[in-house]
Design an enzyme around this catalytic site. Structure first.
Site, PDB file in Angstrom:
ATOM      1  CE  LYS A  62      16.864  33.966  20.908  1.00 44.49           C
ATOM      2  NZ  LYS A  62      16.670  34.114  22.481  1.00 44.49           N
ATOM      3  CE  LYS A  86      15.922  33.902  30.841  1.00 45.64           C
ATOM      4  NZ  LYS A  86      15.288  34.989  30.139  1.00 45.64           N
ATOM      5  CE  LYS A 124       8.090  29.947  25.758  1.00 43.43           C
ATOM      6  NZ  LYS A 124       8.392  31.172  25.158  1.00 43.43           N
TER       7      LYS A 124
HETATM    8  P1  TYM Z   1       8.796  34.417  26.459  1.00 44.60           P
HETATM    9  O1  TYM Z   1       7.993  33.531  25.608  1.00 44.60           O
HETATM   10  O2  TYM Z   1      10.155  34.125  26.496  1.00 44.60           O
HETATM   11  O3  TYM Z   1       8.083  34.040  27.949  1.00 44.60           O
HETATM   12  C1  TYM Z   1       6.576  34.168  28.397  1.00 44.60           C
HETATM   13  C2  TYM Z   1       6.682  34.898  29.673  1.00 44.60           C
HETATM   14  O4  TYM Z   1       6.983  34.063  30.651  1.00 44.60           O
HETATM   15  C3  TYM Z   1       8.012  34.704  31.248  1.00 44.60           C
HETATM   16  N1  TYM Z   1       9.355  33.910  31.671  1.00 44.60           N
HETATM   17  C4  TYM Z   1       9.821  33.779  33.004  1.00 44.60           C
HETATM   18  N2  TYM Z   1       9.263  34.401  34.154  1.00 44.60           N
HETATM   19  C5  TYM Z   1      10.084  33.932  35.325  1.00 44.60           C
HETATM   20  N3  TYM Z   1      11.060  33.405  35.168  1.00 44.60           N
HETATM   21  C6  TYM Z   1      11.466  32.639  34.071  1.00 44.60           C
HETATM   22  N4  TYM Z   1      12.579  31.749  34.282  1.00 44.60           N
HETATM   23  C7  TYM Z   1      10.876  32.957  32.749  1.00 44.60           C
HETATM   24  N5  TYM Z   1      11.116  32.475  31.694  1.00 44.60           N
HETATM   25  C8  TYM Z   1      10.176  33.222  30.892  1.00 44.60           C
HETATM   26  C9  TYM Z   1       8.404  35.934  30.430  1.00 44.60           C
HETATM   27  O5  TYM Z   1       9.101  37.020  31.230  1.00 44.60           O
HETATM   28  C10 TYM Z   1       7.184  36.163  29.756  1.00 44.60           C
HETATM   29  O6  TYM Z   1       6.396  37.158  30.536  1.00 44.60           O
HETATM   30  N6  TYM Z   1       9.019  38.834  24.392  1.00 44.60           N
HETATM   31  C11 TYM Z   1       8.283  37.940  25.096  1.00 44.60           C
HETATM   32  C12 TYM Z   1       6.922  37.632  24.337  1.00 44.60           C
HETATM   33  C13 TYM Z   1       6.140  38.879  23.798  1.00 44.60           C
HETATM   34  C14 TYM Z   1       5.463  39.812  24.783  1.00 44.60           C
HETATM   35  C15 TYM Z   1       4.879  40.811  24.164  1.00 44.60           C
HETATM   36  C16 TYM Z   1       5.151  39.630  26.289  1.00 44.60           C
HETATM   37  C17 TYM Z   1       5.706  39.331  22.718  1.00 44.60           C
HETATM   38  N7  TYM Z   1       5.086  40.472  22.755  1.00 44.60           N
HETATM   39  C18 TYM Z   1       3.913  41.622  24.477  1.00 44.60           C
HETATM   40  C19 TYM Z   1       4.332  40.863  26.735  1.00 44.60           C
HETATM   41  C20 TYM Z   1       3.767  41.783  25.906  1.00 44.60           C
HETATM   42  C21 TYM Z   1       8.826  36.603  25.352  1.00 44.60           C
HETATM   43  O7  TYM Z   1       9.825  36.102  24.641  1.00 44.60           O
HETATM   44  O8  TYM Z   1       8.359  35.865  26.356  1.00 44.60           O
END
Ligand code: TYM
Length: 330
Positions: free
Chosen positions: A112, A194, A197
């Site tokens: 970031k 990958k 969003k």
């Molecule tokens: P985020 O919002 O980017 O993504 C949500 C979930 O989707 C998974 N993910 C993927 N898995 C496989 N392949 C991909 N291409 C892919 N893109 C996204 C992410 O691994 C995630 O599980 N920091 C976290 C949000 C968060 C969180 C937490 C998660 C905040 N607090 C506490 C677990 C526990 C995030 O940005 O996920």
């Protein structure tokens, strides 16, 4: 006692197949046998300064897409992070146990800092301690996430261990979880990185994509002239297409194309047509349910209110213990 599960999704855009297979599919399975807390990480979304007008529809859409994917708000606590004031309070406590050096070394922070050099704010730096607070506030054992979150989980265990060492045992050390045993990374269709969003939009399949859009994106996926010798190892971008096919297509179709590949008879056009139709079959019912639900604001508000009550009940117990152990109980 049932094991405790916590996971969250940032409200920064449309959910995609990476979110589904990395996270939501696991949530849906886990809701039967675990004590589950799932939330929209709207505070985490603020680290990248989203437009205030977009935040609410984004939060509602994440909730609707989770429910449309099979999550039952009666079986789990489904809530917004910002509705739980105990989370930022625990975050403040954990920040005292998080060191600048380790925060600066975190891969997501470095990414970031590179992509938004004009906005390297303290929230971005302390992203892992907020995430640890999300998880530890319910004393979680398992955290279903994709591979990209592995390092954050390792940091959560470090912060938990430091708290326990300094103040006494309060937190279990949680682990990242996927039913398939290995954490997954769902690749984008262009062979670069990958599904995401906010990046790679033309090579990411969103749960909100219309059928035609899915067809177009899949047909554009990167391929080549095909192998010329039997059993040639696959290049990454071809392996990715097979991986996606394994997730959404029948075993029969998958095996057929794999055989074609190994015999040098593969026609990627046919394979992509099949993949597109199978993705449409998979995505369209979720999309339709989610769209209908997004118009039902009272229902979304009811889900959030009930989720908030369930989550605060658990969070307030943990926070009151943490305060006492630290010595904040005058
Ligand atoms: P985020 O919002 O980017 O993504 C949500 C979930 O989707 C998974 N993910 C993927 N898995 C496989 N392949 C991909 N291409 C892919 N893109 C996204 C992410 O691994 C995630 O599980 N920091 C976290 C949000 C968060 C969180 C937490 C998660 C905040 N607090 C506490 C677990 C526990 C995030 O940005 O996920």
């Amino acid at each position: 006692m049932k094991e405790i599960v916590v996971s969250g999704i940032r409200s920064t855009g449309y959910l995609h197949l990476g979110n589904y297979f990395g996270a939501i599919q696991n949530y849906v399975k886990m809701q039967e046998d675990f004590n589950c807390y799932f939330f929209v990480a709207d505070y985490h979304a603020l680290t990248t300064h989203p437009d205030p007008k977009e935040l609410k529809p984004n939060v509602y859409r994440v909730i609707a897409e989770n429910v449309a994917s099979g999550l039952d708000p009666n079986k789990v606590a489904l809530y917004a992070q910002s509705d739980i004031p105990e989370i930022p309070e625990l975050y403040l406590m954990l920040n005292m146990l998080a060191y600048k050096g380790e925060l600066e070394k975190t891969a997501s922070f470095k990414d970031k800092a590179r992509s938004q050099p004009d906005n390297i704010n303290a929230g971005l730096l302390t992203y892992p301690s907020l995430m640890a607070a999300d998880i530890l506030i319910h004393k979680a054992h398992k955290v279903p996430v994709g591979k990209d979150q592995e390092q954050h989980l390792e940091m959560t265990r470090n912060f938990a261990g430091r708290f326990n060492h300094r103040y006494g045992d309060l937190f279990p050390e949680p682990t990242a979880f996927n039913f398939g045993e290995q954490l997954v990374k769902i690749p984008s269709l262009d062979g670069k990185g990958k599904m995401s969003k906010s990046e790679n939009e033309n090579a990411t399949i969103y749960l909100a994509d219309e059928d035609d859009k899915i067809r177009k994106k899949v047909m554009k996926a990167k391929t080549d002239g095909g192998p010329t010798e039997a059993n040639t190892p696959m290049p990454d971008y071809i392996e990715n297409i097979f991986m996606l096919m394994k997730l959404v297509s029948s075993e029969e179709h998958y095996n057929q194309f794999l055989n074609n590949y190994n015999n040098c008879e593969i026609r990627y056009g046919d394979m992509k047509k099949q993949l597109a139709e199978d993705m449409i079959k998979f995505v369209s019912p979720i999309r339709e349910k989610a769209v209908a639900m997004q118009n039902d604001i009272p229902l979304l508000q009811k889900i959030l209110a009930e989720g908030k009550d369930k989550a605060r009940e658990s969070a307030s117990k943990t926070l009151s213990d943490a305060r006492k152990m630290i010595g904040i109980n005058y």
